[in-house]
Design a protein around this motif. Structure first.
Motif, PDB file in Angstrom:
ATOM      1  N   TYR A  26       0.829  -1.217   0.000  1.00 33.50           N
ATOM      2  CA  TYR A  26       0.000   0.000   0.000  1.00 33.50           C
ATOM      3  C   TYR A  26       0.859   1.260   0.000  1.00 33.50           C
ATOM      4  CZ  TYR A  26      -2.708   3.781   2.133  1.00 33.50           C
ATOM      5  OH  TYR A  26      -3.264   5.006   2.418  1.00 33.50           O
ATOM      6  N   PHE A  27       1.852   1.325   0.884  1.00 30.02           N
ATOM      7  CA  PHE A  27       2.673   2.533   0.987  1.00 30.02           C
ATOM      8  C   PHE A  27       3.530   2.747  -0.267  1.00 30.02           C
ATOM      9  CE2 PHE A  27       2.024   1.934   5.664  1.00 30.02           C
ATOM     10  CZ  PHE A  27       1.366   3.141   5.883  1.00 30.02           C
ATOM     11  N   VAL A  28       3.985   1.653  -0.870  1.00 27.97           N
ATOM     12  CA  VAL A  28       4.738   1.793  -2.120  1.00 27.97           C
ATOM     13  C   VAL A  28       3.843   2.361  -3.213  1.00 27.97           C
ATOM     14  CG1 VAL A  28       5.918   0.517  -3.959  1.00 27.97           C
ATOM     15  CG2 VAL A  28       6.418  -0.011  -1.564  1.00 27.97           C
ATOM     16  N   ALA A  29       2.606   1.856  -3.298  1.00 30.93           N
ATOM     17  CA  ALA A  29       1.674   2.334  -4.315  1.00 30.93           C
ATOM     18  C   ALA A  29       1.304   3.797  -4.090  1.00 30.93           C
ATOM     19  CB  ALA A  29       0.422   1.463  -4.329  1.00 30.93           C
ATOM     20  N   VAL A  30       1.135   4.191  -2.829  1.00 34.22           N
ATOM     21  CA  VAL A  30       0.837   5.598  -2.523  1.00 34.22           C
ATOM     22  C   VAL A  30       2.028   6.477  -2.866  1.00 34.22           C
ATOM     23  CG1 VAL A  30       0.381   7.232  -0.646  1.00 34.22           C
ATOM     24  CG2 VAL A  30      -0.885   5.083  -0.752  1.00 34.22           C
ATOM     25  N   HIS A  31       3.231   6.005  -2.528  1.00 32.69           N
ATOM     26  CA  HIS A  31       4.440   6.771  -2.823  1.00 32.69           C
ATOM     27  C   HIS A  31       4.619   6.978  -4.320  1.00 32.69           C
ATOM     28  CE1 HIS A  31       8.812   7.207  -3.612  1.00 32.69           C
ATOM     29  NE2 HIS A  31       8.787   7.990  -2.522  1.00 32.69           N
ATOM     30  N   GLU A  36      -5.034   6.555  -4.362  1.00 31.72           N
ATOM     31  CA  GLU A  36      -5.336   7.571  -3.363  1.00 31.72           C
ATOM     32  C   GLU A  36      -5.070   6.998  -1.969  1.00 31.72           C
ATOM     33  OE1 GLU A  36      -6.278  10.629  -3.821  1.00 31.72           O
ATOM     34  OE2 GLU A  36      -7.210  10.780  -5.789  1.00 31.72           O
ATOM     35  N   PRO A  37      -4.604   7.803  -1.021  1.00 29.65           N
ATOM     36  CA  PRO A  37      -4.467   7.315   0.358  1.00 29.65           C
ATOM     37  C   PRO A  37      -5.826   6.943   0.947  1.00 29.65           C
ATOM     38  CG  PRO A  37      -3.206   9.333   0.034  1.00 29.65           C
ATOM     39  CD  PRO A  37      -4.054   9.158  -1.193  1.00 29.65           C
ATOM     40  N   LEU A  38      -5.836   6.019   1.878  1.00 30.75           N
ATOM     41  CA  LEU A  38      -7.080   5.531   2.446  1.00 30.75           C
ATOM     42  C   LEU A  38      -7.884   6.621   3.152  1.00 30.75           C
ATOM     43  CD1 LEU A  38      -6.104   2.026   3.889  1.00 30.75           C
ATOM     44  CD2 LEU A  38      -7.961   2.491   2.296  1.00 30.75           C
ATOM     45  N   GLY A  39      -7.217   7.535   3.789  1.00 32.29           N
ATOM     46  CA  GLY A  39      -7.927   8.554   4.561  1.00 32.29           C
ATOM     47  C   GLY A  39      -8.344   9.774   3.774  1.00 32.29           C
ATOM     48  N   PRO A  48      -8.688   4.199  -6.654  1.00 37.43           N
ATOM     49  CA  PRO A  48      -9.009   3.955  -5.240  1.00 37.43           C
ATOM     50  C   PRO A  48      -8.057   2.925  -4.643  1.00 37.43           C
ATOM     51  CG  PRO A  48     -10.620   2.906  -6.680  1.00 37.43           C
ATOM     52  CD  PRO A  48      -9.757   3.761  -7.553  1.00 37.43           C
ATOM     53  N   PRO A  49      -7.870   2.969  -3.333  1.00 45.33           N
ATOM     54  CA  PRO A  49      -6.831   2.134  -2.699  1.00 45.33           C
ATOM     55  C   PRO A  49      -7.278   0.711  -2.386  1.00 45.33           C
ATOM     56  CG  PRO A  49      -7.812   3.563  -1.077  1.00 45.33           C
ATOM     57  CD  PRO A  49      -8.461   3.925  -2.384  1.00 45.33           C
ATOM     58  N   PHE A  50      -7.879   0.018  -3.349  1.00 46.31           N
ATOM     59  CA  PHE A  50      -8.145  -1.406  -3.156  1.00 46.31           C
ATOM     60  C   PHE A  50      -6.817  -2.154  -3.086  1.00 46.31           C
ATOM     61  CE2 PHE A  50     -12.032  -0.010  -5.425  1.00 46.31           C
ATOM     62  CZ  PHE A  50     -12.971  -0.378  -4.474  1.00 46.31           C
ATOM     63  N   ALA A 182     -20.737  -1.764  -5.484  1.00 46.93           N
ATOM     64  CA  ALA A 182     -21.855  -1.765  -6.425  1.00 46.93           C
ATOM     65  C   ALA A 182     -22.481  -0.380  -6.548  1.00 46.93           C
ATOM     66  CB  ALA A 182     -22.907  -2.779  -5.977  1.00 46.93           C
ATOM     67  N   GLN A 183     -22.381   0.417  -5.474  1.00 50.37           N
ATOM     68  CA  GLN A 183     -22.909   1.777  -5.500  1.00 50.37           C
ATOM     69  C   GLN A 183     -21.861   2.799  -5.950  1.00 50.37           C
ATOM     70  OE1 GLN A 183     -25.236   2.778  -1.844  1.00 50.37           O
ATOM     71  NE2 GLN A 183     -24.823   0.648  -1.244  1.00 50.37           N
ATOM     72  N   LYS A 184     -20.714   2.293  -6.387  1.00 48.35           N
ATOM     73  CA  LYS A 184     -19.608   3.123  -6.859  1.00 48.35           C
ATOM     74  C   LYS A 184     -19.038   4.043  -5.771  1.00 48.35           C
ATOM     75  CE  LYS A 184     -21.213   3.070 -11.654  1.00 48.35           C
ATOM     76  NZ  LYS A 184     -20.300   1.970 -12.009  1.00 48.35           N
ATOM     77  N   LEU A 185     -19.169   3.606  -4.522  1.00 52.55           N
ATOM     78  CA  LEU A 185     -18.535   4.305  -3.406  1.00 52.55           C
ATOM     79  C   LEU A 185     -17.192   3.618  -3.154  1.00 52.55           C
ATOM     80  CD1 LEU A 185     -21.659   4.682  -1.084  1.00 52.55           C
ATOM     81  CD2 LEU A 185     -20.635   6.426  -2.565  1.00 52.55           C
ATOM     82  N   PHE A 186     -16.236   3.927  -4.021  1.00 57.89           N
ATOM     83  CA  PHE A 186     -15.001   3.152  -4.073  1.00 57.89           C
ATOM     84  C   PHE A 186     -14.097   3.369  -2.866  1.00 57.89           C
ATOM     85  CE2 PHE A 186     -16.042   3.706  -8.698  1.00 57.89           C
ATOM     86  CZ  PHE A 186     -16.468   2.396  -8.883  1.00 57.89           C
ATOM     87  N   MET A 187     -13.993   4.583  -2.362  1.00 61.27           N
ATOM     88  CA  MET A 187     -13.128   4.822  -1.206  1.00 61.27           C
ATOM     89  C   MET A 187     -13.638   4.075   0.019  1.00 61.27           C
ATOM     90  SD  MET A 187     -10.417   6.055   0.080  1.00 61.27           S
ATOM     91  CE  MET A 187      -9.822   7.175  -1.200  1.00 61.27           C
ATOM     92  N   GLN A 188     -14.936   4.169   0.276  1.00 59.78           N
ATOM     93  CA  GLN A 188     -15.512   3.447   1.411  1.00 59.78           C
ATOM     94  C   GLN A 188     -15.403   1.936   1.219  1.00 59.78           C
ATOM     95  OE1 GLN A 188     -16.798   5.927  -0.278  1.00 59.78           O
ATOM     96  NE2 GLN A 188     -17.795   7.437   1.044  1.00 59.78           N
ATOM     97  N   GLY A 189     -15.582   1.490  -0.044  1.00 61.34           N
ATOM     98  CA  GLY A 189     -15.439   0.063  -0.326  1.00 61.34           C
ATOM     99  C   GLY A 189     -14.028  -0.431  -0.074  1.00 61.34           C
ATOM    100  N   ALA A 190     -13.040   0.387  -0.420  1.00 57.13           N
ATOM    101  CA  ALA A 190     -11.644   0.015  -0.181  1.00 57.13           C
ATOM    102  C   ALA A 190     -11.346  -0.057   1.311  1.00 57.13           C
ATOM    103  CB  ALA A 190     -10.717   1.017  -0.856  1.00 57.13           C
ATOM    104  N   GLN A 191     -11.903   0.877   2.079  1.00 56.89           N
ATOM    105  CA  GLN A 191     -11.688   0.856   3.527  1.00 56.89           C
ATOM    106  C   GLN A 191     -12.283  -0.402   4.147  1.00 56.89           C
ATOM    107  OE1 GLN A 191     -13.537   4.598   4.470  1.00 56.89           O
ATOM    108  NE2 GLN A 191     -11.694   5.806   4.051  1.00 56.89           N
TER     109      GLN A 191
END
Length: 245
Positions: A26-31, A36-39, A48-50, A182-191
């Motif tokens: 995750y940190f390598v991908a964010v760097h 996107e960062p999870l927060g 999105p950070p899946f 399914a509702q395209k709420l990708f950030m919340q889905g990734a969390q």
């Protein structure tokens, strides 16, 4: 003096090392500005950070494949040792076999997730995802029930309740994850996906409680007919008592 079986270290090591490896991905991908960062708020400028998306691009993909392969191997070992341990207790044999097969297939799914990146081989990757999450969740419910039935060292009630809570958390996180996606709420889905994986790793780590009571040894013989005692190659000392060295 060390009073517990060294096998008790295997489940927490699996959980800690797998979690550490995934967070490194995750940190390598964010760097590298791949996700996107999870927060943060999802802006669609980056993906999105899946977990699968974080492990899709090199060099994070290389780490991701290694982590998932090693986790699958260690997880399979835990599943086999748990199966051998429960053979000596009053658990239905078919349930014990079902648990082993379910978790083994889930571990195989982990290798598919790690080696077939989501944007390269989406069908195979998604099949591995459903095997890992679906069969892994089923394994957690089976083991939660078995823990109460077997009640090793009269610890089954306490450990069983903890496992039922974790199994319920895993199930809720999985349902919520797919619902949000399914509702395209990708950030919340990734969390939710990250929470699901962490709950699952915590569940596997709880096997340290039972593994501290057991010891395994391997019998090596040149007689092709096997040991004279008739025991198998993998032999279990059923229970570990404090007075044993």
């Amino acid at each position: 003096m060390w009073r517990c079986s060294p096998w008790a270290l295997l489940p927490p090591l699996f959980s800690v090392l797998t979690a550490a490896g995934l967070w490194i991905v995750y940190f390598v991908a964010v760097h590298d500005m791949r996700i996107e960062p999870l927060g943060s708020k999802y802006t669609r400028e980056k993906r999105p950070p899946f977990i699968s998306v974080a492990g899709n691009y090199a060099p994070a993909s290389c780490i991701f494949s290694e982590v998932m392969n090693l986790a699958a191997f260690l997880g399979f070992m835990i599943g086999v040792l748990r199966y051998v341990q429960l053979k000596n207790y009053s658990v239905k044999p078919w349930l014990n076999v079902c648990s082993l097969v379910t978790f083994s297939l889930g571990c195989f799914g982990m290798t598919l997730v790690g080696n077939f990146q989501v944007f390269a081989e989406m069908a195979v990757h998604n099949a591995g995802t459903f095997m890992t999450f679906g069969l892994g969740t089923l394994f957690c419910w089976i083991q939660s029930y078995v823990t109460l039935v077997v009640n090793i060292k009269n610890e089954g009630r306490t450990v069983g309740i903890i496992r039922f809570v974790l199994a319920a958390s895993i199930t809720i996180s999985m349902i919520t994850h797919f619902s949000l996606v399914a509702q395209k709420l990708f950030m919340q889905g990734a969390q939710c996906q990250w929470a699901l994986v962490m709950f699952f790793l915590l569940f596997i780590g709880t096997f340290a409680v039972e593994f501290r009571h057991i010891r395994f040894h391997i019998v090596c013989t040149e007689n092709c007919r096997g040991p004279e005692s008739g025991s198998g190659v993998l032999t279990e000392v059923p229970m570990y008592h404090p007075d044993q060295l």
